[in-house]
Design an enzyme around this catalytic site. Structure first.
Site, PDB file in Angstrom:
ATOM      1  N   THR A  39       0.833  -1.206   0.000  1.00  0.00           N
ATOM      2  CA  THR A  39       0.000   0.000   0.000  1.00  0.00           C
ATOM      3  C   THR A  39       0.865   1.252   0.000  1.00  0.00           C
ATOM      4  OG1 THR A  39      -1.801  -1.144   1.135  1.00  0.00           O
ATOM      5  CG2 THR A  39      -1.794   1.259   1.271  1.00  0.00           C
ATOM      6  N   HIS A  42       2.068   1.720  -3.503  1.00  0.00           N
ATOM      7  CA  HIS A  42       0.995   2.228  -4.361  1.00  0.00           C
ATOM      8  C   HIS A  42       0.762   3.718  -4.122  1.00  0.00           C
ATOM      9  CE1 HIS A  42      -0.196  -1.526  -6.179  1.00  0.00           C
ATOM     10  NE2 HIS A  42      -0.277  -2.111  -4.991  1.00  0.00           N
TER      11      HIS A  42
END
Length: 123
Positions: A39, A42
């Site tokens: 995450t 990203h």
């Protein structure tokens, strides 16, 4: 303390920041270890996190450390405790929280995503 601050797509800067103040319901943790999650990668590349990311913010939602300060309304934990963090903060009031599906919370906040996380160092 030194903090790795995400300032926008593809940009992280190291800043010197003051230790945050502990509010009544807060716990301050001295970070001893932090992992870089997919995450985080990203978000760094400009993609969505588990909740909306509004830079500048210190990423790092997978971390562990030692409690150094607690707010006066905090129970069940004390200074010196070794802890790891569940970064998700659910509202407890939306239809999803009320139906037992808090992972879909309409108002979710997350440490290291919507508020400063664990990419700090006091070294």
């Amino acid at each position: 303390m030194k903090s790795a601050v995400f300032t926008g797509k593809g940009k992280i800067v190291v800043e010197n920041r003051d230790l945050p103040q502990t509010g009544n319901n807060d716990v301050l943790i001295k970070v001893m270890a932090a992992g870089i999650c997919g995450t985080d990668v990203h978000i760094f590349h400009g993609e969505a996190g588990s909740a909306d990311v509004n830079p500048p913010v210190v990423l790092g939602h997978e971390f562990a450390g030692v409690v150094t300060s607690i707010g006066e309304d905090v129970t069940g934990i004390k200074e010196g405790d070794k802890v790891n963090v569940d970064p998700n903060i659910y509202c407890g009031h939306c239809q999803y929280c009320n139906s037992g599906r808090k992972q879909l919370c309409s108002n979710m906040k997350a440490v290291g995503v919507t508020m400063d996380g664990g990419f700090h160092s006091t070294v």
